[in-house]
Motif scaffolding. Structure first.
Motif, PDB file in Angstrom:
ATOM      1  N   TYR A  91     -86.752 -48.735 -45.519  1.00 42.54           N
ATOM      2  CA  TYR A  91     -87.386 -49.850 -44.935  1.00 42.54           C
ATOM      3  C   TYR A  91     -87.118 -50.996 -45.764  1.00 42.54           C
ATOM      4  O   TYR A  91     -86.589 -52.070 -45.482  1.00 42.54           O
ATOM      5  CB  TYR A  91     -88.981 -49.378 -44.854  1.00 42.54           C
ATOM      6  N   ASN A  92     -87.395 -50.730 -47.302  1.00 43.72           N
ATOM      7  CA  ASN A  92     -87.107 -51.917 -47.931  1.00 43.72           C
ATOM      8  C   ASN A  92     -85.755 -52.392 -48.021  1.00 43.72           C
ATOM      9  O   ASN A  92     -85.399 -53.576 -48.176  1.00 43.72           O
ATOM     10  CB  ASN A  92     -87.378 -51.350 -49.292  1.00 43.72           C
ATOM     11  N   ASN A  98     -84.890 -54.537 -45.481  1.00 41.20           N
ATOM     12  CA  ASN A  98     -85.385 -55.929 -45.298  1.00 41.20           C
ATOM     13  C   ASN A  98     -84.354 -56.489 -46.408  1.00 41.20           C
ATOM     14  O   ASN A  98     -84.193 -58.011 -46.383  1.00 41.20           O
ATOM     15  CB  ASN A  98     -86.797 -55.940 -45.886  1.00 41.20           C
ATOM     16  N   LYS A 130     -93.515 -63.400 -45.073  1.00 38.77           N
ATOM     17  CA  LYS A 130     -93.085 -62.095 -44.493  1.00 38.77           C
ATOM     18  C   LYS A 130     -92.543 -61.163 -45.643  1.00 38.77           C
ATOM     19  O   LYS A 130     -93.075 -59.752 -45.408  1.00 38.77           O
ATOM     20  CB  LYS A 130     -92.149 -62.386 -43.442  1.00 38.77           C
ATOM     21  N   SER A 131     -91.728 -61.558 -46.146  1.00 38.21           N
ATOM     22  CA  SER A 131     -91.097 -60.406 -47.255  1.00 38.21           C
ATOM     23  C   SER A 131     -92.386 -59.924 -48.142  1.00 38.21           C
ATOM     24  O   SER A 131     -92.032 -58.858 -48.569  1.00 38.21           O
ATOM     25  CB  SER A 131     -89.981 -61.268 -47.809  1.00 38.21           C
ATOM     26  N   GLU A 142     -93.902 -57.252 -46.168  1.00 39.30           N
ATOM     27  CA  GLU A 142     -92.885 -56.212 -46.101  1.00 39.30           C
ATOM     28  C   GLU A 142     -92.723 -55.451 -47.464  1.00 39.30           C
ATOM     29  O   GLU A 142     -92.734 -54.138 -47.612  1.00 39.30           O
ATOM     30  CB  GLU A 142     -91.355 -56.633 -46.136  1.00 39.30           C
ATOM     31  N   ALA A 152     -94.272 -57.535 -39.956  1.00 42.61           N
ATOM     32  CA  ALA A 152     -93.698 -56.586 -41.044  1.00 42.61           C
ATOM     33  C   ALA A 152     -94.343 -55.252 -40.856  1.00 42.61           C
ATOM     34  O   ALA A 152     -93.326 -54.250 -40.694  1.00 42.61           O
ATOM     35  CB  ALA A 152     -94.240 -56.998 -42.405  1.00 42.61           C
ATOM     36  N   GLU A 189     -92.493 -54.016 -37.921  1.00 41.40           N
ATOM     37  CA  GLU A 189     -90.953 -53.639 -37.962  1.00 41.40           C
ATOM     38  C   GLU A 189     -90.942 -52.096 -38.737  1.00 41.40           C
ATOM     39  O   GLU A 189     -89.805 -51.655 -38.854  1.00 41.40           O
ATOM     40  CB  GLU A 189     -90.155 -54.886 -38.689  1.00 41.40           C
ATOM     41  N   ALA A 190     -92.062 -51.952 -39.447  1.00 39.82           N
ATOM     42  CA  ALA A 190     -91.983 -50.794 -40.365  1.00 39.82           C
ATOM     43  C   ALA A 190     -92.487 -49.525 -39.340  1.00 39.82           C
ATOM     44  O   ALA A 190     -92.506 -48.457 -40.065  1.00 39.82           O
ATOM     45  CB  ALA A 190     -92.928 -50.871 -41.371  1.00 39.82           C
TER      46      ALA A 190
END
Lengths: 501, 419, 348
Positions: free
Chosen positions: B30-31, B34, C222-223, C226, C252, C255-256
């Protein structure tokens, strides 16, 4: 001068730069009121030696004595305190300040911490008088010609009571007249007891000025000439270590068809003057004149970087009025510009990339670079022009002046030009490369190319040109055939005296 | 150029390794998903501005162009315009913006800084005015996609699952890399022995004397040496790939990555393989010199600004889809600075004439990685900017120092050659 | 062309009227004409449009006042020049949200000397403002903490996201959340002790693992979310203190693939958050009901101008309160917000 007092004595000076031995065991003496010229090829160590005397560099070995006492010069300021001033080839004046402010820059007389403006102007006037510069002291330096700026630099040296003035290539950007004016000033300074060390590539000047000449080669003394022994050949022999009596000799030729024809051409720099002449294939035409006579501008107009404001140019009978250099190049006109570093080369790029810069467009395949033909071209250029570079990937910044000029020429030769324009082709280039460049010009002419060059070096025009055009204030004042081609005739026309021709 | 890129890759691997050690979750799918996504978005901007920087110019309007394009996209969506047409029109608009910049800079002869600074203010103002400064949000967190066809959604922010491919790919890279390292090691060792037996024996035992030897004799062993280092990098990257692939978490490549892929390949080809790229580098180094060689400098400069604004516009679309929301006053604000930082860190000189696309991409990744790292290592959120600033400064300084040493050595060599 | 001329003419008239007003300003407040008052925000934001709606609502309901609303586009300098212009026009009353309370005190006192001035949303406690209309952000923060407790009754890890902690309201909200989750005693507004940023707060059931700032940069917001999901695999709840934070957290999480697994509680009334509450993807939010700021500001200013000071409490603070929104009352609340947004978006 047997009874002259010894002013400076440098003994066994040595200087090492990383990986290079710049100076080795160099001796130098200087008497009061003497003009000593220092000559040698580029890289012979002249500038390094002078920088050591002026405190820009410090020496690794050797001693310097002033008035018989050893001194240790560690900085420019200390050198100035001892009365040594160096005038660099590129002048160090602030153009936005006036003459007086420049003379006293960094050395301003003060009253209670405030600049004593009155004194600055009074004293500068005195110094200007000594160098024969007839301008108000509050004139901005930007408004002066290079020649006059040079005199301001000398005034500056006088203002710190310099007893030794070192001049590094002072005439490289001066016109003949300005140079002569400078020589007057030098003789005058000499009569005031000031000693001059003069560095120049122009041996004619050296002969004219010097009491003594010291020659360096590869960082070592190779000989000294004095009085009547100072001759052109004598100096050259010492400098290059070989006999160069064949220095300038251009054989007579029979020119071909007319390649370039100018008809009442007017340049933006001198829009009122109409220029008409023609050049034939195989011919080498020199354009003489003083700096600022419009010679460079004429070449730039033919080359399209400063488009014409009137008149016509014909190349091989076809009309060509280029508004960009690209149009000129495509028609077969190329220019090796006066300011190589600014206009001729991309200094940070490699030899290969510079050589192919113009040719690239022709060898492309759908916009893609043809790397193979590019490398071939670079290797061919090295061979043909005898370029001294370790490999094709060398960044041209690190090449010597002569080799840089060869890069410029190589770039244009690859384009198979019809007309080769050269602006001061050998400025700042050592004698060895100079000859090679002359040879190249002759080769081009022999292949039917029309060659036209601008030069401020009288000997170059006399030696190389089949025919000379002389310009004065934007107009052509005369044309000299080989029989008429003398130094005096050129000077007459260059100063606007048409009747003499 | 190669060396520079290698340096920034080294920095990347260093921070990557540090973060990995600090927090094992860092490597999870996941990371990484991103990280790749954000790095790609930044890299696209960075490549754009790299072209302008290569000409010796600057573009400060990137962030505002992103904001404008994103805002207009949102407006168009609100007014139910045809999505494909909108995207085409907006990309067209960004081309026009670049063209205007280029014309003002080359024909009116204004300074790039001034033109694009005015652009920064103008486009931001226009965005806010057109949208009444309203945040554009859409019912449902799915966002814009409900207004666009599903195809466009999968086109812009859909993710492809590559998790199964990743581990074998990583292992493959490691194998190839190891072979490369070994072969070049032998080649270098031979060169080493030729120079001096003592050096050779020392290098036989350890890689460090070998590297020192190579740096000292860079010119002679340039090719095998760079290949040696690149192979090493390949092993490390392969290791990372394999590690990500085996964490079991889902890893996907977001569509910005594919956009970047296309942009990067085209940009690198343009810069290094075409005559225009060569001309661009030449004019960046010496505009007058290029003009005297028959290069039409104005046209090329305009092209550079067009490329920059176009990529900014593309980023605007990608950011809008990524964030599902557009704030006319804030979207894209200061992004130009990140883009410029990426370009400079990636090896572009603000003096012009230098640039490497791969370097810019890795530098953009370094900037994003830093942020990720700061969050994961647990550094105070207030220190974020300070750390990013410091790392960029450090990188650029190191680069400059190395360049200077190389230049010195070169001058010395030339002088020595002349005698 | 005609339009331009009209503007020039209008400007001239305004200028002339403004000059006239300052010379005999007493006249304007005394007569039976409408009071002219101004509502000045600290910037441009959808939040302020909702406040503006309240202003308009009060203007039409209460009568006797004429309101102008100003959104300073870029910071302190703009706000100052707007206030100066208003004074030059001889405005009767001003409600302002000071951008930099301490730095502006002297200037605000100048304003207060020439007109009736109150503060809203953000206070300038050392100035001569007549009253401050706002929310007790600490209390609101505690209410948010309460929401988190309801969302994850079994306890767990909580991460906080916010734009900037330099702002007092952000710090108060954050402290309220932390104090509530750790079951600390309630603190008094104005004397709150703030906890440092880089620290983990471990309570009996709840642990506040991190607070992340994004400086209003959306991709950072957003990040940050995340990265928190990456760093804290057991994260139970994300708390967004500024309006845009909760939607970024939701993106986030989605999406996860952890929707529902990680709860979201927020502040303010962003549509994306409201939708998520409706869909069950977020638990709830604390709304300050911005329109109440606008409404109260007009109401209080009108009363003051009518020489009625009964609305001003002794501590000079009017708390407009907050509203807790969860799935239970989401529809009702959202409808109210929609109405207000429509009203606020209407330009004069």
């Amino acid at each position: 001068m047997p009874d002259a007092r010894l002013l400076l004595k440098a003994t066994a000076i040595g200087k090492q730069f990383p990986g290079v031995r710049a100076l080795h065991n160099v001796d130098l003496t200087l008497n009061q009121g003497e003009v000593l010229s220092l000559v040698g090829e580029n890289g012979a160590g002249k500038s390094t030696m002078m920088k050591i005397l002026a405190g820009v560099h410090t020496s690794d070995q050797g001693t310097i004595e002033l008035d018989g006492k050893p001194v240790d010069i560690k900085s420019v300021r200390e050198a100035q305190k001892h009365g040594i001033a160096l005038i660099h080839q590129e002048l160090n004046l602030s153009e936005n300040l006036d003459i007086a402010a420049n003379i006293f820059l960094g050395n301003e007389p003060q009253k209670f911490g405030i600049i004593d403006r009155k004194r600055i102007y009074e004293e500068s006037a005195k110094y200007l008088k000594r160098v024969g510069l007839d301008f108000p002291t509050d004139t901005l330096v930007a408004e002066l010609t290079i020649g006059h700026q040079q005199l301001v630099e000398i005034s500056k040296a006088l203002s710190v009571d310099a007893r030794i003035i070192i001049m590094d290539e002072p005439t490289s950007s001066l016109s003949q007249k300005e140079s002569e004016n400078l020589f007057e000033v030098i003789r005058d300074l000499k009569s005031q007891g000031i000693a001059i060390i003069y560095i120049s590539h122009r041996l004619g000047e050296v002969m004219e000025l010097s009491d003594r000449v010291a020659v360096l080669r590869d960082g070592e003394n190779v000989g000294e000439l004095a009085g009547d022994d100072i001759t052109h050949d004598g100096m050259v022999k010492l400098m290059v270590g070989r006999d160069l009596s064949q220095f300038y000799k251009r054989a007579a030729i029979t020119p071909g068809e007319v390649v370039l024809e100018l008809d009442r051409l007017r340049t933006p720099a001198h829009p009122k003057d109409e220029i008409s002449f023609s050049v034939r294939g195989g011919e080498i035409v020199g354009i003489a004149g003083l700096v600022g006579a419009g010679r460079t501008e004429l070449l730039q107009t033919i080359f399209g970087v400063t488009p014409a404001v009137g008149g016509t140019i014909k190349l091989d009978g076809k009309e060509l009025l280029p508004s960009t250099s690209l149009e000129a190049i495509e028609a077969g006109v190329v220019l090796a510009p006066e300011d190589r570093k600014r206009h001729g080369l991309v200094l940070q790029m490699s030899f290969r990339e510079n050589s192919s810069l113009a040719r690239l467009r022709m060898d492309q395949k759908l916009g893609m670079i043809d790397f193979k033909s590019e490398i071939d071209l670079a290797e061919e250029t090295i061979k043909k022009l005898n370029v001294k570079t370790p490999h094709t990937e060398q960044v041209v910044q690190y090449l010597s002046g002569g080799n840089q000029q060869k890069v410029v020429l190589g770039k244009w030769l690859a384009m198979n030009p019809r007309l080769l324009l050269l602006d001061e082709p050998t400025r700042g280039i050592d004698i060895g490369s100079k000859q090679e460049i002359y040879k190249l010009m002759e080769d081009m002419a022999a292949r039917g190319v029309a060659v036209m060059f601008v030069s401020s070096e009288m000997e170059e025009v006399l030696g190389m040109a089949d025919r000379a055009l002389v310009m004065h204030e934007g107009a052509i004042t005369g044309e000299l055939s080989p029989e008429q081609l003398t130094e005096e005739a050129i000077m007459q026309l260059a100063t606007g005296n048409k009747a003499a021709a | 150029m190669n060396k520079n890129t290698l340096g920034i890759l080294g920095l990347f691997i260093l921070i990557f390794g540090f973060t990995w050690v600090s927090n094992e979750n860092f490597i999870n799918g996941y990371n990484m998903t991103n990280l790749v996504k954000w790095s790609s978005l930044y890299a696209i901007m960075g490549i754009g501005v790299a072209f302008v920087i290569i000409t010796g110019g600057i573009d400060l309007s990137i962030g505002s162009v992103i904001g404008l394009i994103a805002s207009l996209l949102a407006l168009a969506v609100k007014n139910q315009w045809n999505p494909t047409l909108t995207v085409v029109l907006l990309l067209g608009l960004s081309l026009v913006i670049g063209l205007m910049h280029g014309l003002l800079i080359t024909k009116v002869k204004l300074q790039p800084f001034v033109v694009t600074l005015c652009g920064l203010l103008f486009y931001r103002g226009i965005s806010r005015w057109l949208t009444d400064n309203q945040t554009m949000q859409y019912p449902g967190t799915e966002g814009l996609d409900s207004f666009f066809s599903g195809k466009v959604y999968s086109f812009f922010s859909g993710k492809m699952l590559l998790v199964d491919l990743l581990a074998p790919l990583g292992v493959g890279m490691m194998v190839v890399g190891c072979i490369g390292v070994f072969v070049t090691f032998v080649i270098l060792l031979i060169a080493n022995f030729r120079k001096s037996i003592g050096w050779g024996i020392a290098s036989l035992l350890l890689d460090i004397p070998l590297l020192v030897f190579c740096i000292l004799n860079y010119r002679e062993v340039k090719k095998p040496f760079l290949l040696h280092l690149w192979s090493g990098a390949l092993v490390l990257l392969g290791f990372i790939f394999a590690a990500v692939g085996t964490t079991g978490e889902k890893f996907g490549l977001a569509s910005p990555f594919f956009f970047l892929l296309v942009v990067a390949v085209v940009a690198a080809f343009f810069l290094n393989r075409t005559i225009w790229g060569r001309y661009l580098l030449a004019l960046g180094n010496n505009e007058e010199g290029a003009r005297y060689s028959g290069i039409q400098t104005d046209r090329l400069k305009i092209t550079a600004y067009v490329i920059c604004s176009f990529l900014a516009g593309l980023s605007g679309l990608l950011f809008a889809y990524e964030l599902d929301s557009v704030q006319p006053a804030q979207t894209g604000e200061f992004y130009e600075l990140y883009a410029i930082a990426a370009a400079v860190l990636g090896g572009c000189s603000l003096r012009g004439g230098q640039g490497a696309i791969l370097g810019v991409i890795i530098a953009a990744a370094v900037i994003r990685l830093l942020r990720n790292s700061i969050n994961l290592v647990g550094v105070s959120t207030h220190l974020e900017f300070a750390i990013i600033g410091l790392v960029i400064l450090g990188g650029v300084t190191a680069d400059e120092i190395i360049k200077r040493i190389v230049a010195k050595r070169r001058t010395a060599q030339v002088k020595a050659a002349k005698g | 062309m005609i339009k331009k001329l009209t503007i020039i003419a209008a400007a001239t008239v305004v200028f002339a009227v403004g000059c006239g007003k300052t010379s005999d300003g007493d006249d304007a407040t005394g007569g039976g004409t409408k009071h002219k008052i101004a509502y000045v925000t600290n910037g441009i934001d959808p939040f302020w449009d909702l406040c503006a709606a309240g202003v308009r609502q009060a203007e039409s309901e209460l009568g006797g006042v004429e309101c102008e609303i100003h959104f300073p586009p870029k910071g302190l300098a703009d706000q100052k020049s707007i206030l100066e212009t208003l004074l030059a026009k001889g405005i009767a009353g001003i409600a302002v949200s000071p951008i930099d309370a301490d730095g502006q005190t002297q200037f605000l006192n100048e304003v207060a000397g020439q007109t009736k001035m109150i503060t809203h949303d953000a206070d300038a406690p050392n100035s001569n403002r007549l009253v401050y209309i706002g929310t007790d952000n600490y209390k609101a923060g505690r209410a948010l903490g309460q929401l988190v407790k309801e969302a994850i009754p079994d306890g767990g890890e909580v991460a906080i996201f916010v734009g900037r902690l330099e702002q007092l309201n952000a710090r108060q909200r954050r402290q309220g959340v932390i104090d509530e989750l750790l079951d600390r005693p309630s603190q008094v507004l104005g004397k709150i002790e703030f906890d440092e940023v880089a620290k983990v707060f471990k309570g009996e059931k709840y642990t506040v693992v991190d607070t992340r700032t994004d400086n209003f940069v959306m991709d950072a917001a957003k990040s940050n979310a995340e990265d928190a999901i990456t760093k804290y695999p057991n994260l139970a709840c994300m708390v967004g203190l500024f309006a845009y934070n909760p939607p970024r957290c939701l993106q986030a999480i989605k999406e996860a693939g952890k929707l529902g697994q990680i709860k979201v509680c927020g502040f303010d009334e962003d549509d994306a958050l409201l939708q998520a509450i409706k869909d069950g993807n977020a638990y709830g939010t604390i709304s300050q009901q911005p329109w109440k700021y606008g409404y109260q500001s007009v109401r209080v200013l009108k009363a003051i101008l009518d020489d009625d000071n009964s609305l001003i409490p002794a501590n000079k603070f009017i708390d407009v309160g907050y509203k807790t929104v969860t799935a239970k009352n989401i529809d009702e609340f959202w409808n109210e917000k929609r109405e207000m947004a429509a009203l606020g978006a209407k330009k004069d």
